[in-house]
Scaffold this motif. Structure first.
Motif, PDB file in Angstrom:
ATOM      1  N   ASP A  80      73.128 -63.416 -47.081  1.00 30.92           N
ATOM      2  CA  ASP A  80      71.717 -63.286 -47.439  1.00 30.92           C
ATOM      3  C   ASP A  80      70.933 -63.548 -46.155  1.00 30.92           C
ATOM      4  O   ASP A  80      70.791 -64.694 -45.717  1.00 30.92           O
ATOM      5  CB  ASP A  80      71.363 -64.306 -48.524  1.00 30.92           C
ATOM      6  N   TYR A  81      70.439 -62.474 -45.538  1.00 23.65           N
ATOM      7  CA  TYR A  81      69.813 -62.598 -44.218  1.00 23.65           C
ATOM      8  C   TYR A  81      68.593 -63.512 -44.248  1.00 23.65           C
ATOM      9  O   TYR A  81      68.400 -64.334 -43.347  1.00 23.65           O
ATOM     10  CB  TYR A  81      69.428 -61.214 -43.702  1.00 23.65           C
ATOM     11  N   GLU A 168      64.198 -59.619 -43.441  1.00 19.27           N
ATOM     12  CA  GLU A 168      64.985 -58.485 -43.937  1.00 19.27           C
ATOM     13  C   GLU A 168      65.999 -58.080 -42.876  1.00 19.27           C
ATOM     14  O   GLU A 168      65.635 -57.836 -41.728  1.00 19.27           O
ATOM     15  CB  GLU A 168      64.065 -57.310 -44.266  1.00 19.27           C
ATOM     16  N   LYS A 169      67.231 -58.013 -43.256  1.00 17.59           N
ATOM     17  CA  LYS A 169      68.314 -57.722 -42.321  1.00 17.59           C
ATOM     18  C   LYS A 169      68.138 -56.344 -41.686  1.00 17.59           C
ATOM     19  O   LYS A 169      67.913 -55.356 -42.382  1.00 17.59           O
ATOM     20  CB  LYS A 169      69.655 -57.767 -43.056  1.00 17.59           C
ATOM     21  N   ASP A 171      69.177 -52.862 -40.536  1.00 16.04           N
ATOM     22  CA  ASP A 171      70.298 -51.984 -40.877  1.00 16.04           C
ATOM     23  C   ASP A 171      71.114 -51.638 -39.628  1.00 16.04           C
ATOM     24  O   ASP A 171      72.342 -51.661 -39.657  1.00 16.04           O
ATOM     25  CB  ASP A 171      69.789 -50.694 -41.533  1.00 16.04           C
ATOM     26  N   HIS A 189      74.658 -60.728 -35.634  1.00 22.10           N
ATOM     27  CA  HIS A 189      74.130 -59.738 -36.574  1.00 22.10           C
ATOM     28  C   HIS A 189      75.208 -58.846 -37.175  1.00 22.10           C
ATOM     29  O   HIS A 189      75.124 -58.492 -38.362  1.00 22.10           O
ATOM     30  CB  HIS A 189      73.043 -58.899 -35.894  1.00 22.10           C
ATOM     31  N   LEU A 192      76.673 -60.694 -39.924  1.00 22.55           N
ATOM     32  CA  LEU A 192      75.777 -60.836 -41.066  1.00 22.55           C
ATOM     33  C   LEU A 192      75.534 -59.511 -41.771  1.00 22.55           C
ATOM     34  O   LEU A 192      74.766 -59.443 -42.737  1.00 22.55           O
ATOM     35  CB  LEU A 192      74.451 -61.447 -40.610  1.00 22.55           C
ATOM     36  N   SER A 194      74.780 -56.250 -40.214  1.00 25.43           N
ATOM     37  CA  SER A 194      74.058 -55.172 -39.545  1.00 25.43           C
ATOM     38  C   SER A 194      75.024 -54.326 -38.725  1.00 25.43           C
ATOM     39  O   SER A 194      76.069 -54.810 -38.277  1.00 25.43           O
ATOM     40  CB  SER A 194      72.990 -55.742 -38.601  1.00 25.43           C
TER      41      SER A 194
END
Length: 472
Positions: A80-81, A168-169, A171, A189, A192, A194
């Protein structure tokens, strides 16, 4: 206009400035501290602390997806970013009180929350206050460098100062810069969730030993990070949610977010240094070996001094100038014993000379001693066998150490101690290291230095033979 006289004026409440203020005030000096932004400076708010916290989140997610090797079932490790970023800010909040205005006022420091600029060689104005000081310390740190790439001002981009506002992560995160900040954030990242592309104009980890850098780069690529080297950014275009970086050689890279991590610039433009007769260079404030500027009243420390840009260097500089300012003793700053670490997985650590630098400096007198992680029993048990230590030795004394591997940042501490105190390999070899620990890597590389001298020496064998024959 309010006027204050003080013994020491510190401009900047980052790591170095806080260390000077705390030390000097507690030893009896009258101290004024100026900070127009956040107490704790870049390290607490935008640098070391938040980046390591996000790295920890990425490590936890990665561990859940790669636990079967330990006999524990893998899970999806979904991150959950937004929650990870809240973890980052919670870590900052826990450390904040140590750097707070209230704590330093408790030490007797007069804290003024304003930016300052020189109006003479001994006076600084901060808001409606003019401070006259016997000694002034410039500890203003540095800020992210944003290069003048064509089009960069037309697209949204992140730096290490604004990254932490995301919830918000990304993309697909594009990162311009393959140095420590860029590579740490790249790995955090991708772990996580991305997609990550690193765009580097020369070589990734270009300031580190190439052999050690390759150990880390191989792992980062294996995790899925695209690392484009020799890709100098020439133009950027796009809009919110779609950004394209065009390289000089014709390659292009498109993502949803852009992080600029190409280095840092010293914060000195608004200080009015000309009014104080303080000279500057392209990299920062010009200082001598004692960290004094061209104005004998004024010192510059940490990033402001234009040298190595690390929090621990700023703290070290603080100790150097306190000795001079408070006690009138000669004190010089050195760099030969300063370590640095990149906190990727595996970590990359260096102190003293790299192998290439040592060859240039010492030629045939140099010996390079190596020991691989896959011969360390604790590394085998932890499944952390990717890595290597090598120590550069001249006439029995280490002049540098390079480590790529698990806990390299912890292991380099010993070699920083060795170099700072000009110790010999024999003193490291005499250390008893508990078994099984990763720290045995340090002991074993020292043993590797002496092994050929003991086990391949005809003289040693003759002496041992004589002892066995004639001594009962």
């Amino acid at each position: 206009m309010k006027r204050i006289k003080t013994d020491i004026l510190v401009i900047g409440a980052g790591s170095g400035g806080l260390s000077v203020a705390a030390g000097a005030s507690q030893m009896g000096a009258k101290v004024v501290l100026l900070e127009g932004h956040k107490m704790g400076g870049d390290c607490l708010n935008y640098g070391c602390v938040p980046s390591k916290a996000l790295i920890a989140s990425g490590k936890a997610a990665y561990g859940q997806r790669h636990s079967d090797v330990y006999g524990v079932a893998d899970t999806d490790g979904a991150a959950d970013y937004a929650a990870a970023m809240e973890h980052v800010h919670d870590v900052i909040a826990q450390i904040e009180p140590m750097d707070s205005q209230e704590r330093f006022e408790g030490f007797g420091v007069d804290v003024i929350r304003e930016f300052g600029h020189f109006i003479s060689d001994s006076e600084v104005q901060a808001g409606d206050t003019v401070i006259t000081a016997r000694r002034i310390v410039i500890a203003t740190g540095s800020s992210p460098l944003v290069p003048p790439i064509d089009g960069i001002d037309t697209v949204p981009y992140l730096t290490n100062e604004t990254l932490w506002d995301l919830r918000e992560k990304p993309d697909h995160l594009l990162i311009i810069g393959g140095g420590p900040i860029g590579m740490e954030m790249a790995q955090a990242h991708i772990r996580l969730g991305s997609k990550v592309t690193v765009i580097e104009g020369a070589k990734a980890f270009g300031k580190d030993d190439p052999e050690m850098a390759e150990v880390v780069l191989k792992k980062l690529r294996a995790e899925g990070i695209e690392i484009a080297e020799d890709a100098k950014a020439a133009k950027i275009d796009g809009a919110d949610g779609r950004v394209t970086v065009h390289a000089e050689d014709g390659r292009s890279f498109t993502g949803t977010h852009l992080l600029v991590a190409v280095g840092r610039k010293t914060n000195m433009e608004s200080l009015g240094l000309d009014a104080a007769g303080v000279e500057t260079t392209r990299s920062g404030v010009k200082v001598d070996s004692s960290l004094r500027t061209s104005n004998r009243r004024v010192y510059a420390i940490g990033d402001a001094a234009g040298g190595l840009q690390f929090t621990h260097v700023a703290g070290y500089h603080a100790g150097v100038i306190i000795r001079s300012m408070l006690f009138g003793l000669p004190s010089k700053a050195m760099t030969s014993h300063i370590p640095w670490v990149t906190y990727t997985d595996p970590e990359l650590a260096q102190v003293g000379l790299t192998e290439a630098q040592a060859h240039d400096a010492h030629g045939t007198a140099l010996e390079v001693i190596r020991f691989p992680y896959n011969h360390n029993d604790r590394a085998i048990a932890e499944r952390k066998t990717t890595g290597l230590i090598k120590v550069m030795v001249v006439k029995g004394r280490p002049v540098g150490a390079s480590i790529a591997g698990y806990q390299a940042g912890e292991l380099i501490n010993l070699w920083a101690l060795v170099l700072a105190n000009k110790m010999k390999m024999s003193q490291v070899a005499a250390m008893v290291s508990p078994y099984p620990t990763i720290g045995e890597v340090n002991k074993r590389v020292a043993g590797a230095y002496f092994s050929p001298r003991l086990f391949e020496s005809d003289l040693v064998k003759r002496v041992v033979g004589l002892v066995q024959r004639f001594i009962p």
